[in-house]
Design an enzyme around this catalytic site. Structure first.
Site, PDB file in Angstrom:
ATOM      1  N   ASP A 187      -1.637  -4.815   4.407  1.00 12.05           N
ATOM      2  CA  ASP A 187      -0.214  -4.730   4.021  1.00 12.05           C
ATOM      3  C   ASP A 187       0.733  -4.176   5.084  1.00 12.05           C
ATOM      4  O   ASP A 187       1.672  -3.426   4.755  1.00 12.05           O
ATOM      5  CB  ASP A 187      -0.058  -3.896   2.732  1.00 12.05           C
ATOM      6  CG  ASP A 187      -0.815  -4.472   1.547  1.00 12.05           C
ATOM      7  OD1 ASP A 187      -1.419  -5.553   1.701  1.00 12.05           O
ATOM      8  OD2 ASP A 187      -0.823  -3.847   0.475  1.00 12.05           O
TER       9      ASP A 187
ATOM     10  N   CYS B   6      -2.933   1.405  -1.211  1.00 10.81           N
ATOM     11  CA  CYS B   6      -3.674   0.153  -1.030  1.00 10.81           C
ATOM     12  C   CYS B   6      -4.917   0.296  -0.172  1.00 10.81           C
ATOM     13  O   CYS B   6      -5.906  -0.409  -0.386  1.00 10.81           O
ATOM     14  CB  CYS B   6      -2.742  -0.929  -0.502  1.00 10.81           C
ATOM     15  SG  CYS B   6      -1.545  -1.413  -1.756  1.00 10.81           S
TER      16      CYS B   6
ATOM     17  N   LYS C  54      -2.186 -10.726  -2.157  1.00 12.24           N
ATOM     18  CA  LYS C  54      -2.741  -9.987  -3.300  1.00 12.24           C
ATOM     19  C   LYS C  54      -1.610  -9.485  -4.192  1.00 12.24           C
ATOM     20  O   LYS C  54      -0.596  -8.999  -3.689  1.00 12.24           O
ATOM     21  CB  LYS C  54      -3.604  -8.825  -2.805  1.00 12.24           C
ATOM     22  CG  LYS C  54      -2.866  -7.769  -1.979  1.00 12.24           C
ATOM     23  CD  LYS C  54      -3.865  -6.794  -1.399  1.00 12.24           C
ATOM     24  CE  LYS C  54      -3.246  -5.635  -0.689  1.00 12.24           C
ATOM     25  NZ  LYS C  54      -2.479  -4.721  -1.524  1.00 12.24           N
TER      26      LYS C  54
HETATM   27  N1  TIU Z   1       0.361  -1.423   0.251  1.00 16.47           N
HETATM   28  C1  TIU Z   1       0.613  -0.386  -0.529  1.00 16.47           C
HETATM   29  O1  TIU Z   1       0.106   0.712  -0.298  1.00 16.47           O
HETATM   30  N2  TIU Z   1       1.509  -0.571  -1.566  1.00 16.47           N
HETATM   31  C2  TIU Z   1       2.254   0.425  -2.122  1.00 16.47           C
HETATM   32  O2  TIU Z   1       2.983   0.207  -3.077  1.00 16.47           O
HETATM   33  N3  TIU Z   1       2.183   1.644  -1.513  1.00 16.47           N
HETATM   34  C3  TIU Z   1       2.931   2.757  -1.772  1.00 16.47           C
HETATM   35  O3  TIU Z   1       2.605   3.808  -1.244  1.00 16.47           O
HETATM   36  N4  TIU Z   1       4.007   2.659  -2.567  1.00 16.47           N
END
Ligand code: TIU
Length: 242
Positions: A31, A169, A136
């Site tokens: 991500d 994540c 995802k």
């Molecule tokens: N990729 C991921 O960690 N998504 C989130 O929403 N992370 C947050 O810390 N908000």
């Protein structure tokens, strides 16, 4: 992957070093999207200081380039939803008091929606041809995706994990991977959080209790392991490598 030949190396890690066969190892970058790292995206709408995530970009880029040179499988993930939001749980959209909700229009397009500029991976770490990108809908990269099939088809048993955020994540994915039988080595400085204390604890949780979810290492240690393999030093670690 350029080669199926065993390419053994040893990664300095906590709670103990781990010996791996790089031909059975993938780099998984979680991500690293504009929506999390740049102003005006999902991360900022949640009230976060997105500049905190920049620390992971340089180390992540160094490991990505080394992984490409070594010819190991590189996989990128992106969190996001279909334009009609049919794959977004209502609570995920409704919860909290963000300045904009998932699907609303922001400066980088609709928040956390596939195909929008904000959903894309940051230019520094942009995927190249041959690197699968897994979309995802949730926090874990195994949930409702074909990641496991991709790993199985490539004969992968070890995963080097980078990305954001450490406690959300990255942690969720490592826990999913651990329960599926993959050895995860989380590269700590290649991960980041909006909450430095959660970053630290997120890494500690993984390596505590003898490595309850996996191993924690760093970019320098991983670059050294790639260099050892490249220099042909790895055979001394051949016994018991996986
Ligand atoms: N990729 C991921 O960690 N998504 C989130 O929403 N992370 C947050 O810390 N908000």
């Amino acid at each position: 992957m350029k080669t199926q030949q065993a390419l053994k190396t040893r990664i300095s890690a906590e709670p103990q070093p781990i010996e791996v066969d790089l031909s059975r190892t993938a780099l998984l970058i979680i991500d690293m999207q504009r929506d999390f790292l740049e102003p005006g995206g999902f991360g900022e709408t949640l009230g976060n200081d997105v500049s905190l995530l920049q620390a992971a970009v340089g180390p992540c880029k160094a490991v990505l380039e080394a992984a490409r040179r070594a010819g190991i499988l590189v996989i990128h993930t992106r969190e996001g939803h279909r334009p009609d939001l049919s794959d977004a749980p209502p609570y995920k959209i409704e919860r909290g008091a963000p300045s904009k909700r998932i699907g609303d229009v922001g400066p980088m397009g609709r928040i956390l929606v596939r195909g929008e500029p904000g959903h894309d991976i940051i230019p520094e770490l942009y995927p190249i041809a041959g690197e699968p990108v897994i979309d995802k809908p949730g926090k874990g990269a195994f949930c409702q995706t074909d990641l496991e099939l991709t790993l199985q088809n490539a004969g992968i048993s070890n995963i080097l994990v980078c990305g954001v955020t450490t406690e959300v994540c990255v942690n969720t994915t490592v826990r999913e991977a651990n329960d599926r039988g993959y050895r995860c080595v989380v590269l700590g400085d290649c991960c980041a959080s909006y909450f430095p204390e959660f970053h630290d604890m997120g890494l500690k949780m993984i390596k505590a209790q003898g490595g309850i979810f996996g191993w924690v290492s760093g970019s320098q240690e991983m670059l050294a392991a790639f260099a050892d393999a490249d220099a042909g030093l790895a055979p001394r670690f051949a016994q018991g490598s996986v």
